[in-house]
Design a protein around this motif. Structure first.
Motif, PDB file in Angstrom:
ATOM      1  N   LEU A   1      47.853  51.552  44.812  1.00  0.00           N
ATOM      2  CA  LEU A   1      47.765  50.157  44.430  1.00  0.00           C
ATOM      3  C   LEU A   1      46.760  49.914  43.329  1.00  0.00           C
ATOM      4  CD1 LEU A   1      45.719  47.949  46.859  1.00  0.00           C
ATOM      5  CD2 LEU A   1      45.997  50.359  47.342  1.00  0.00           C
ATOM      6  N   VAL A   2      47.134  49.016  42.424  1.00  0.00           N
ATOM      7  CA  VAL A   2      46.233  48.442  41.424  1.00  0.00           C
ATOM      8  C   VAL A   2      45.741  47.122  41.989  1.00  0.00           C
ATOM      9  CG1 VAL A   2      46.147  47.275  39.189  1.00  0.00           C
ATOM     10  CG2 VAL A   2      47.221  49.516  39.379  1.00  0.00           C
ATOM     11  N   GLU A   3      44.439  46.913  41.965  1.00  0.00           N
ATOM     12  CA  GLU A   3      43.901  45.689  42.547  1.00  0.00           C
ATOM     13  C   GLU A   3      42.509  45.389  42.002  1.00  0.00           C
ATOM     14  OE1 GLU A   3      43.579  42.386  43.989  1.00  0.00           O
ATOM     15  OE2 GLU A   3      45.456  43.372  44.549  1.00  0.00           O
ATOM     16  N   HIS A   4      42.213  44.082  41.840  1.00  0.00           N
ATOM     17  CA  HIS A   4      40.882  43.646  41.416  1.00  0.00           C
ATOM     18  C   HIS A   4      40.022  43.204  42.589  1.00  0.00           C
ATOM     19  CE1 HIS A   4      41.318  43.929  37.090  1.00  0.00           C
ATOM     20  NE2 HIS A   4      42.509  43.346  37.176  1.00  0.00           N
ATOM     21  N   ASP A   5      40.623  42.980  43.746  1.00  0.00           N
ATOM     22  CA  ASP A   5      39.866  42.550  44.919  1.00  0.00           C
ATOM     23  C   ASP A   5      39.144  43.764  45.493  1.00  0.00           C
ATOM     24  OD1 ASP A   5      39.063  41.888  47.568  1.00  0.00           O
ATOM     25  OD2 ASP A   5      40.573  40.300  47.662  1.00  0.00           O
TER      26      ASP A   5
END
Length: 254
Positions: A204-208
């Motif tokens: 997954l790509v995620e900023h959180d």
């Protein structure tokens, strides 16, 4: 066992190098995070892995097989399925009809059986697969609702149900927590753990960062298209280069 291998992957757009000789591996059965500042090249990397882009150079291998440059539908048929940051649901269709879209690779009747109306068993199997995927993500009670009427969190869960209905070995999740409130985020994290426990590998790509640090077995950090660091959540959280590049000198990532 290595399930996905990214080897010296490079993407050029004219004179711009969006991804620059990136290499990393995802182990089977893990949840692997891909992080980095805006513009680091994360989504471009996803696009190359999933077949949305053809790499300028380098290799993507899935289960040891070269998949670089294959179209998305062929990558998906091999068991590598991708979701997008923004909803790709059919808002006017029901929840179960959306889930049925994901079954087409498993349950694809021949043209002659469809024309003759003798594909009832295949249609029934597809329906059962779709309903199992909805039940897995807690959406069975919403099966007949319009997908567009679902809450934001339920729409994200439906996107994952569509992916699960295709029986993937691995899913690529592009910013699945975007726009979620804390309660929705916790619910989505629980669904990801459940999906992973069922045998599906997740990248997954995620900023959180709370979600990333709480979910991932291993994290790859990019900056300016290149590999910056890789390690466990604890190692990435305290990595000086990650702190410098990702947070501009903040003391820790999360």
């Amino acid at each position: 066992m290595t399930l996905l291998e990214v080897d010296q992957l490079t993407m050029r757009f004219g004179g711009l190098i969006a991804v620059d000789a990136l290499s990393f591996m995802v182990e089977k059965g893990t949840i692997h995070g891909l992080i980095g500042p805006n513009g680091a090249g994360k989504t471009t990397t996803f696009n190359m892995i999933s077949g949305f882009y053809t790499p300028s150079s380098g290799h993507v291998r899935f289960k040891g097989e070269e998949i670089s440059g294959l179209p998305m539908f062929r990558v998906a048929r091999k068991g590598l399925v991708r979701t997008f940051q923004h909803s790709t649901l059919f808002a006017e269709l029901s929840v179960v009809e959306n889930a049925l879209v994901g079954t087409h690779m498993q349950h694809f009747p021949a043209l002659h059986t469809a024309l003759l109306g003798t594909d009832r068993a295949e249609r029934r199997a597809a329906r059962e697969t779709a309903e199992r995927a909805l039940d897995f993500f807690g959406l069975a009670d919403h099966a007949q609702e319009r997908a567009g009427d679902l809450s934001h969190g339920h729409q994200r869960a439906l996107g994952m149900a569509v992916a699960l209905a295709s029986a993937p070995e691995m899913v690529l999740l592009d910013e699945p927590f975007t726009g979620m409130n804390p309660e929705e985020t916790r619910a989505m994290m629980a669904l990801m753990r459940k999906l992973n426990a069922s045998g599906v590998t997740i990248l997954l790509v995620e900023h959180d960062m709370h979600a990333i640090m709480g979910l991932c077995d291993r994290i790859t950090c990019m900056n300016f298209g290149k590999l910056l660091a890789e390690g466990t959540a604890s190692e990435i959280r305290n990595h000086p280069e990650v702190i410098r590049a990702y947070l501009g000198g903040a003391r820790h990532v999360a």
